[in-house]
Write an enzyme that holds these catalytic residues in place. Structure first.
Site, PDB file in Angstrom:
ATOM      1  CG  ASP A  52      -1.939  -1.052   1.254  1.00 57.93           C
ATOM      2  OD1 ASP A  52      -2.220  -1.610   0.178  1.00 57.93           O
ATOM      3  OD2 ASP A  52      -2.493  -1.334   2.334  1.00 57.93           O
ATOM      4  CE1 TYR A 112       4.195  -6.909   3.783  1.00 52.01           C
ATOM      5  CE2 TYR A 112       3.550  -9.216   3.806  1.00 52.01           C
ATOM      6  CZ  TYR A 112       3.648  -8.005   3.147  1.00 52.01           C
ATOM      7  OH  TYR A 112       3.195  -7.890   1.852  1.00 52.01           O
TER       8      TYR A 112
END
Length: 259
Positions: A52, A112
């Site tokens: 994003d 992540y």
């Protein structure tokens, strides 16, 4: 056409995410523009996944099919691309890949990390690099919340809608396996490093996992309610989404080493 596999890193702050879109202010568009300048023709790339706007990457992966007429070595490609890219995007490495390799579909896992600062005053050098939570969190509760995510679950309540979902998704569409979800404490307790290792993540999933776990860690959501959200995946989706600036794509795993 030889297929090359690239690893790149980027500061996501100035970009509208990875995925190409109108306006061109994305990482994919910028890298493809660099290829076009070098090759004097357009070339499409495919990444391991989309990040994003504002999300960073230490190791995003993408592949490209290079025209046969181009005889550059992989190291020359690294230098040539970086010469045409802004400093916030760097190609770190390149290697040859098999024809059937795909940066997204060949991936077997991802890692992540999410950074939270609990410092009373945030250093300007950490601006847009961490989620600043100056009122602190209960790290034991945070760790307990992260442990709830481990294992195979239907994470539909922790996935945002991108708009391209099937109208009738298959039964396992939202099923993912989180191998580990941990929190590390650094800088005298003022920096929390949340690490998620899984076989795949859906749109905004990590940010929703972090935001919901944070609510548990500050006493605004009972741990039992978080457990129920996984036990009953058909309920209301979580509305607790952590900011983009604390999220980093750390690594992508493949079944065989290509570099």
């Amino acid at each position: 056409m030889p297929r090359l596999h690239f690893t790149c890193a980027y500061d996501g702050t100035p970009w509208q995410g990875w995925q190409s879109q109108a306006g061109g202010c994305t990482i994919q568009d910028t890298i493809e523009s660099a290829f076009r300048t070098i090759l004097c023709e357009p070339l499409r790339i495919a990444a391991s996944g989309r990040t994003d706007a504002g999300v960073h990457a230490h190791a995003q992966h993408f592949h490209a099919d290079i025209p046969d007429t181009c005889r550059m070595t992989t190291q020359n490609w690294v230098a040539a691309l970086n010469a045409h890219l802004p400093a916030s995007i760097r190609v770190m490495s390149a290697c040859e890949a098999e024809a059937e390799f795909h940066s997204r579909f060949s991936a077997t896992g991802k890692v992540y990390e999410y950074l939270i600062s609990t410092a009373p005053v945030l250093s300007p050098f950490a601006h847009q690099r961490v989620w600043h939570c100056p009122h602190g969190v209960d790290t034991e509760l945070l760790s307990a919340a992260l442990k709830v995510y481990e294992g195979e679950h239907d994470f539909r309540r922790f996935a945002a809608k991108r708009g391209n979902e099937p109208s009738v998704p298959p039964a396992d569409y939202f099923v993912r396996t989180i191998y580990s979800a941990t929190v590390g404490i650094e800088q005298g307790g003022s920096l929390l490093r949340l690490r998620f290792h899984g076989n795949g993540f859906m749109y905004r999933m990590v940010r929703l996992l972090v935001g919901t776990a944070h609510k548990v860690a500050v006493g605004k959501l009972p741990l039992a309610q978080l457990q129920q959200m996984l036990a009953d995946p058909d309920g209301e989706k979580t509305r607790h989404c952590a900011p983009a600036e604390g999220l980093y794509l750390q690594s992508v795993e493949y079944g065989k080493c290509l570099s």
